[in-house]
Every structure is written in C-alpha cells, then in structure tokens.
Write a protein that holds these residues in place. Structure first.
Motif, mmCIF file in Angstrom:
data_model
loop_
_atom_site.group_PDB
_atom_site.id
_atom_site.type_symbol
_atom_site.label_atom_id
_atom_site.label_comp_id
_atom_site.label_asym_id
_atom_site.label_seq_id
_atom_site.Cartn_x
_atom_site.Cartn_y
_atom_site.Cartn_z
ATOM 1 N N PHE A 1 -11.511 -2.871 -3.827
ATOM 2 C CA PHE A 1 -11.510 -3.343 -5.214
ATOM 3 C C PHE A 1 -11.557 -2.119 -6.112
ATOM 4 C CE2 PHE A 1 -14.227 -5.013 -8.880
ATOM 5 C CZ PHE A 1 -13.152 -5.583 -9.546
ATOM 6 N N ASP A 2 -10.525 -1.950 -6.925
ATOM 7 C CA ASP A 2 -10.420 -0.821 -7.852
ATOM 8 C C ASP A 2 -11.067 -1.233 -9.172
ATOM 9 O OD1 ASP A 2 -9.526 1.038 -9.774
ATOM 10 O OD2 ASP A 2 -7.688 1.434 -8.665
ATOM 11 N N MET A 3 -12.072 -0.467 -9.624
ATOM 12 C CA MET A 3 -12.802 -0.833 -10.832
ATOM 13 C C MET A 3 -12.099 -0.416 -12.126
ATOM 14 S SD MET A 3 -16.825 -0.621 -9.866
ATOM 15 C CE MET A 3 -17.168 -1.818 -11.160
ATOM 16 N N ALA A 4 -10.903 0.158 -11.989
ATOM 17 C CA ALA A 4 -10.012 0.372 -13.140
ATOM 18 C C ALA A 4 -10.460 1.470 -14.099
ATOM 19 C CB ALA A 4 -9.784 -0.937 -13.894
ATOM 20 N N PHE A 5 -10.499 2.655 -13.598
ATOM 21 C CA PHE A 5 -10.593 3.886 -14.377
ATOM 22 C C PHE A 5 -11.987 4.196 -14.935
ATOM 23 C CE2 PHE A 5 -6.085 2.480 -15.097
ATOM 24 C CZ PHE A 5 -5.588 3.232 -14.038
ATOM 25 N N TYR B 1 -0.555 -3.867 -8.134
ATOM 26 C CA TYR B 1 0.114 -4.856 -8.982
ATOM 27 C C TYR B 1 1.105 -4.194 -9.926
ATOM 28 C CZ TYR B 1 -2.653 -3.305 -12.981
ATOM 29 O OH TYR B 1 -3.184 -2.540 -13.996
ATOM 30 N N ARG B 2 0.812 -2.958 -10.375
ATOM 31 C CA ARG B 2 1.665 -2.314 -11.383
ATOM 32 C C ARG B 2 3.059 -2.022 -10.842
ATOM 33 N NH1 ARG B 2 -1.889 1.823 -9.910
ATOM 34 N NH2 ARG B 2 -3.311 1.303 -11.601
ATOM 35 N N GLY C 1 -1.845 -6.304 -3.356
ATOM 36 C CA GLY C 1 -2.136 -4.975 -2.829
ATOM 37 C C GLY C 1 -3.613 -4.670 -2.994
ATOM 38 N N ILE C 2 -3.916 -3.459 -3.467
ATOM 39 C CA ILE C 2 -5.306 -3.104 -3.756
ATOM 40 C C ILE C 2 -5.733 -3.884 -4.995
ATOM 41 C CG2 ILE C 2 -6.874 -1.258 -4.449
ATOM 42 C CD1 ILE C 2 -5.128 0.686 -2.854
ATOM 43 N N ALA C 3 -6.687 -4.782 -4.821
ATOM 44 C CA ALA C 3 -7.149 -5.602 -5.944
ATOM 45 C C ALA C 3 -7.750 -4.710 -7.024
ATOM 46 C CB ALA C 3 -8.179 -6.620 -5.467
ATOM 47 N N SER D 1 3.984 -4.555 0.016
ATOM 48 C CA SER D 1 2.823 -4.934 0.829
ATOM 49 C C SER D 1 2.603 -3.963 1.989
ATOM 50 C CB SER D 1 3.000 -6.353 1.367
ATOM 51 O OG SER D 1 3.033 -7.288 0.309
ATOM 52 N N ALA D 2 3.699 -3.371 2.487
ATOM 53 C CA ALA D 2 3.607 -2.448 3.623
ATOM 54 C C ALA D 2 3.363 -1.005 3.178
ATOM 55 C CB ALA D 2 4.888 -2.515 4.447
ATOM 56 N N SER D 3 3.333 -0.758 1.861
ATOM 57 C CA SER D 3 3.210 0.617 1.376
ATOM 58 C C SER D 3 1.779 1.132 1.525
ATOM 59 C CB SER D 3 3.669 0.721 -0.081
ATOM 60 O OG SER D 3 2.824 -0.011 -0.941
#
Length: 351
Positions: free
Chosen positions: A294-298, A28-29, A252-254, A21-23
């Motif tokens: 929000f990461d839209m995943a590649f 999630y990976r 983390g980053i969703a 969480s602090a990184s």
C-alpha cells in the motif's frame, strides 16, 4: 536480443492490462484510461509497446504538451516505463532512441522522463539508478528533479505486526475510532452523489489548507476512471455526519489517492479524529483482497522535520511505520537549444 517497438492500439486494453499486471512496479497511473484522461488538459498521448522475440516485455506512454502559440513544448514520459524484465542498457537505449526520434518529429523544445522505478527501498539502493544514469547521461539528459518520496506499507504482515510498527499516537487514534461506533461505507462502483460529496469536502479542505484543487468536472471524471479500474471509496460517519472520505486505487500497487477530512468533526461530542482510522480501513480492505503493498502517496523525505511546511502530513504518514521509498529522479534534455533552455529555467530555475 530481438527487440522491437511498435504503436499500441489503445482499444486492446486487455493486452495492456496483462502487460501492466506483469510489470515490476505496476501503478494505476499507467493504465490506459488514467493516462488518456490527461488529454482533457490539452495533452497529446501516444502509446508504444516493446516486444522481445514476439513477447510483450515493456510499454510506455508518450505525452506532448504545447503552450499557447506552441512557443514552449515538451515531450514527456510522465507515468513511467512498464518493464516486465529488469532493465538492461540495450533495452533502455533502444527505447530512449525511439523517444528522442518521436520528440524530434513533434518539434518539441524539451524532453522529460520520469521512470517511476524505486531508487531506494527501506534504506536499500536498487540497481535502477546506475543503469538509467549510464544510458540517459550518454544521450544528453541530466537530472532536473530529485525523485519523489513515499512510504510503502507491507500488507503481507499480520494486523498485529502492522500495529506494532506504528507509533503510539497512531495506534491510539485507531483504537479510539474502533471503540467509537463509527459507521463506514465502502463503495466500489462509481456514484455521482457520493463523489460530489467527496468533492465538496475536498474543495473545502483545499480552501482551509490553501492548496490548489481540481475542478469539479475533472475530479468527477478522474474518480469515474479510477473506480472503473477498481478503486474503492470509503466514507466514515460519526452520528450520521460524514467526517472523512478517502479513495484508494487497487490496480497494481495499491495507492492512497485523495482524502478529505470534515473539520467539523471536532464539534461533534465524543467524535474521534478519523484520519488514521481511514488509512487502517484501507490497509485491511486491501489485505483481504490479497494486495501486498500500500503506497501512502508521497511525503517530503524519510524522517519528518519539524520545521518543514508539510510537517503535520509528513508526521501523520510516518506514524504508520512504513518503508521509506524514493523513486528515480526526473531527467531532462533540450531538443531546441534556446527554447529548451528557456523552458528548463522557467520550470526548474536551472540552466
């Protein structure tokens, strides 16, 4: 600087999650549960933690994969390096030396490192590539794959600003869905029934789009792990027919994880296209819970190219107006000269 590295007790998930969480760029990976699920696919996993003056500052999962009869084997850092501090040459050198020693002790032929740190964010180059290149090239690694691309949505923006950044078609499709009286179910606890429904649509989509899908057993295990770590499942119905299912991680980053469109929605009278609306639901759900990205995943790159085989998916994601991000490349190094080069050629068509 007082750096030390030691094996990590994976039963102490609380300690790992505090570090994660602090990184700098938590994902999630990198959770214990997600990483160790890959043991189901025959990987050996070991986790290590780096301390500076008795304070946890970094962590990493090492992963070993062996072929039949152990003819080809790799030692990998696949889920990135957790860093709560900016990476220095001294810190990275200590960590890479440890990884090389570990790989040699396991008798592998080849090593790979995917740092999972951004190289470019919205056109701005980060300092990470230069420091990783200096350390890894000095240790005999080279680039074997370009870094992957994605789009990040800035969730700190207002709804109005988010909509303004979208292209016209994306906004139009969201507005149509909002007016269509669609039913939305938000599921935050793992349910076999809902996840099996998700799998049926996902597998069906794989057959239509001709992409490889996970087995049902592994899909269910993956979603159980993710949902136990906070992931949220969304189901959209039109006239009581499920037309779209999607999952976003929240650690983390969703990140958008998987989605499945029911193409039969086109045969339902007055049923709008639900794809953009699904992303909009996730964006607002995550905003309400205080997420900032929000990461839209590649995606294949920054700007969609009409001739690209994945143009439709690329254009879809680009339409949300997110920040283009490219991650650092994957680095590789042969430990056993002959078999390492054989693996590199088979896997990457490079010598």
């Amino acid at each position: 600087m007082g750096y030390s590295i030691e094996p990590f007790d994976i039963n102490d998930k609380e300690r790992w999650n505090r570090l994660l969480s602090a990184s700098l760029y938590p994902s999630y990976r990198q959770t214990i549960d997600v990483e160790y699920l890959t043991m189901e696919k025959g990987r050996e996993i070991a986790t290590f933690i780096v301390k500076q003056d008795s304070v946890d500052i970094a962590g990493v999962h090492y992963s070993i994969k062996r072929s039949k009869f152990n003819l080809l084997s790799t030692a990998d850092i696949l889920s990135g390096i957790l860093l709560t501090v900016e990476p220095t040459e001294e810190l990275l050198t200590m960590l890479i030396n440890h990884f090389i020693s570990y790989a040699k002790s396991k008798g592998v032929a080849y090593m790979r490192i995917s740092p999972w740190l951004p190289m470019i964010v919205d056109g701005v180059t980060t300092p990470y590539e230069s420091v990783f290149n200096r350390v890894l090239f000095n240790k005999g690694f080279n680039k074997i794959n370009e870094g992957r691309h994605t789009y990040w949505i800035d969730l700190t923006l207002s709804q109005e600003e988010l909509l303004k950044r979208m292209n016209t078609q994306t906004r139009r499709n969201i507005n149509k869905a909002l007016k269509a009286n669609l039913k939305v179910e938000v599921i935050e606890s793992f349910s076999v029934e809902e996840v099996k429904l998700f799998y049926r649509l996902y597998h069906q989509l794989g057959e239509i789009k001709a992409f490889d899908t996970l087995t049902e057993d592994y899909f269910l295990k993956s979603l159980e792990v993710l949902m136990n770590n906070g992931a949220t499942l969304f189901i959209i119905k039109c006239q009581n027919v499920v037309i779209n299912v999607g999952l976003t991680t929240t650690f983390g980053i969703a990140s958008y994880y998987h989605g499945a469109l029911n193409h039969d929605y086109k045969s339902i009278k007055d049923c709008p296209a639900p794809g953009q609306y699904m992303q909009w639901l996730m964006i607002n759900h995550l905003k309400e819970r205080g997420h900032s990205l929000f990461d839209m995943a590649f995606c294949p790159g920054p700007i969609p190219i009409a001739s690209h085989p994945n143009y439709n998916m690329w254009r879809f994601k680009h339409g949300f107006g997110g920040m283009h991000v490219q991650f650092l490349p994957t680095y590789g190094k042969a430990i056993k000269p002959l078999m390492g080069q054989v693996f590199k050629f088979i896997r990457y068509k490079k010598l």
